[in-house]
Write an enzyme that holds these catalytic residues in place. Structure first.
Site, PDB file in Angstrom:
ATOM      1  N   TYR A 309       2.589  -7.366   3.841  1.00  0.00           N
ATOM      2  CA  TYR A 309       2.936  -7.024   5.223  1.00  0.00           C
ATOM      3  C   TYR A 309       2.476  -5.610   5.553  1.00  0.00           C
ATOM      4  CZ  TYR A 309       5.888  -5.179   8.969  1.00  0.00           C
ATOM      5  OH  TYR A 309       6.333  -4.526  10.092  1.00  0.00           O
ATOM      6  N   LYS A 313      -0.570  -4.548   8.225  1.00  0.00           N
ATOM      7  CA  LYS A 313      -0.306  -3.654   9.352  1.00  0.00           C
ATOM      8  C   LYS A 313      -1.261  -2.459   9.332  1.00  0.00           C
ATOM      9  CE  LYS A 313       2.570  -3.733  12.073  1.00  0.00           C
ATOM     10  NZ  LYS A 313       2.579  -4.276  13.481  1.00  0.00           N
TER      11      LYS A 313
END
Length: 553
Positions: A309, A313
């Protein structure tokens, strides 16, 4: 000179402040039938709202001749910046997006807020808008303030757009594309996949490709002032020390060794090729999911991120900067977002967020130990402060005549200015749950800390299982499941249990310094003002119990 004949920029304040005594100014003087504040600003009532003239207007000279102090304290100019602006917001049904929408509607006079909502058609988008946003408990304060006019206001201001950021043209129909392209002044990209260990293809599509699609659309908009992207502070990866507010450079990694390492240059195209290769070699859906989750974690580990994650990002930030052209880009990087501190009321939260499963497990007696360092600083920030910082930063950057050549980054964090140690955090939890146990007669002990996972695992299993020989088989299985859950929970959040870094908030500090007294009161962004004991014991845990355990939204 008649004031009514002067055409000047207007700064709008809430109707509740129309009484001159409500403003935090002193030495109010009269000029005819008007009121002049000690700052030299003229107060005018128009349609029940209070306006002040721009300090650069020729009227200032007239005031100067009357020997009034013309020093202005307009601050950033948040209200005048947003006055009449049309906004496109993605992720409006999420925690932060929803709070941003509520705050804007309650605090300023904007034009339209176009909400890109994942839905098959307009009717489905409107249903989600009603059920998940305007009927949310979060909006009860605004409902009370507006009364019978609430429904009319939200119909006028909130425009649901059926779409999907993971589809071409954002999934919008041609009519919506034309309307938004013509109207929008500010884009706020808040949509993301926040699953820490999801499939690589899903994370890359939601966190890198989708923002790219939105930026391509932004470049076709007629009047766009600013593109604001909500990221996360943990894009910093495994770096330690003081993490600065600076944009990524394409190919950068998150390793401790330094910003650049030729052997681990992150190539976004190569990552997509690896996803395609892994997808084609999987024989069924189960294998595909397993292989893509493993690939995601392997690549994150290689490039120096704690999980996929955070890595995707970071990739999203790189991709946005790469293709933005001359579109001004603002990047907001919050740390762990939790419940509201003050606005619109304390303790509102949506979803079982990062620290919340830990809090609930401890409160239920299912987490006797913690895999982490008691002296490490945990970085928590209330969601209303993140929303306020986003709004204030948009106004500050949007008001600049010459945008920064590089993306402007704002950390929204507490570790550098108001640190909260794990030892204090768990002490607050111990105090609360001993006074108000989640489970009647449940005994809660102070947490024990471990830096070795095997020791933590052994202690947890023994503490939860107790004397398993005297337990029925069903109880033994339940105890085993609880211990396994505690292990999984602490392993998943291991990166924040030993996170030896603090996030610099220099840009956010400059933002605070530039704000007027009125803006600081209306848009609280200073993490130094958080009283942690009060927040944890009196606001956050009660909010969790009300909105998560009892299931209100």
């Amino acid at each position: 000179m008649l004031l009514s004949n002067i055409n000047f920029p207007l700064a709008k304040f809430p109707k509740t402040s129309t009484n001159i005594n409500h403003f935090p100014f002193s030495n109010i003087k009269s000029v005819g039938s008007k009121k002049v504040l000690s700052s030299g600003k003229m107060k005018v009532l128009i349609d029940g709202y209070t306006y002040f003239n721009s300090p650069s207007h020729p009227l200032e000279a007239e005031l100067h001749h009357q020997e009034f102090n013309t020093t202005d304290d307009t601050g950033i100019g948040i209200l005048p910046f947003f006055h009449g602006k049309n906004i496109l917001l993605t992720g409006a049904t999420g925690l932060l997006g929803k709070v941003v929408v509520e705050k804007i509607l309650r605090s300023m006079s904007v034009g339209k807020i176009y909400l890109l909502i994942k839905a098959k058609d307009k009717e489905a988008a409107l249903t989600r808008l009603t059920n998940e946003i305007t009927n949310s408990d979060l909006f009860k304060t605004l409902k009370q303030e507006l009364g019978d006019s609430y429904e009319a206001m939200v119909r006028e201001k909130l425009i649901p757009i059926a779409g999907n950021i993971c589809e071409p043209n954002l999934g919008m129909d041609s009519e919506s594309i034309a309307r938004v392209r013509k109207d929008v002044d500010v884009i706020i990209q808040s949509a993301a996949s926040t699953v820490l260990n999801d499939r690589y293809d899903l994370l890359v599509d939601a966190n890198m490709s989708a923002p790219q699609r939105l930026m391509r659309f932004a470049k076709t908009c007629n009047n766009l002032t600013l593109f604001a992207h909500i990221s996360t502070a943990y894009v910093s990866g495994k770096r330690e020390g003081l993490i600065m507010e600076r944009p990524f450079i394409m190919g950068e990694n998150g390793r401790k060794e330094g910003l650049y390492d030729e052997s681990t240059q992150l190539d976004i195209i190569e990552e997509n090729n690896l996803i395609l290769k892994s997808s084609s070699s999987s024989s069924n859906h189960h294998d595909l999911t397993k292989n893509l989750k493993r690939l995601a974690q392997d690549r994150a580990t290689l490039f120096g991120w704690h999980n996929s994650y955070h890595m995707t990002k970071a990739m999203g930030e790189m991709a946005l900067d790469e293709i933005r052209g001359d579109v001004p880009l603002l990047i907001i990087r919050p740390t762990v977002i939790e419940s509201t501190y003050k606005e619109p009321f304390p303790g509102w939260i949506q979803g079982n967020r990062m620290f919340d499963p830990v809090i609930m497990a401890y409160g239920k007696g299912q987490l006797p130990g913690f895999f982490g360092d008691s002296q490490v600083i945990m970085d928590v920030i209330p969601v209303d402060m993140v929303a306020n910082t986003t709004i204030a930063a948009i106004a500050k950057e949007g008001n600049m005549h010459r945008p920064h050549p590089q993306p402007r980054v704002y950390h929204v964090a507490s570790s550098a200015t108001n640190p909260l140690l794990y030892s204090d955090f768990f002490e607050y939890l111990f105090h609360y749950f001993n006074s108000s146990p989640l489970i009647p007669s449940q005994e809660i002990s102070r947490i024990k800390y471990f830096d070795d996972f095997r020791d933590f695992s052994e202690y947890t299993r023994n503490a939860i299982n107790g004397d398993k020989d005297k337990m029925p088989l069903k109880s033994q299985n339940q105890a085993k499941a609880k211990a396994a859950y505690a292990e999984k929970l602490c392993k998943l959040y291991e990166f924040i249990g030993f996170f030896n870094a603090r996030f610099d908030t220099g840009n956010t500090e400059s933002l605070i310094e530039a704000m007027s007294k009125e803006e600081k009161l209306s848009f609280e962004v200073d993490a130094r003002n958080i009283e942690w004991k009060k927040y944890i014991e009196e606001i956050h845990i009660p909010g969790l119990i009300k909105h998560i355990i009892n299931g209100t939204v």
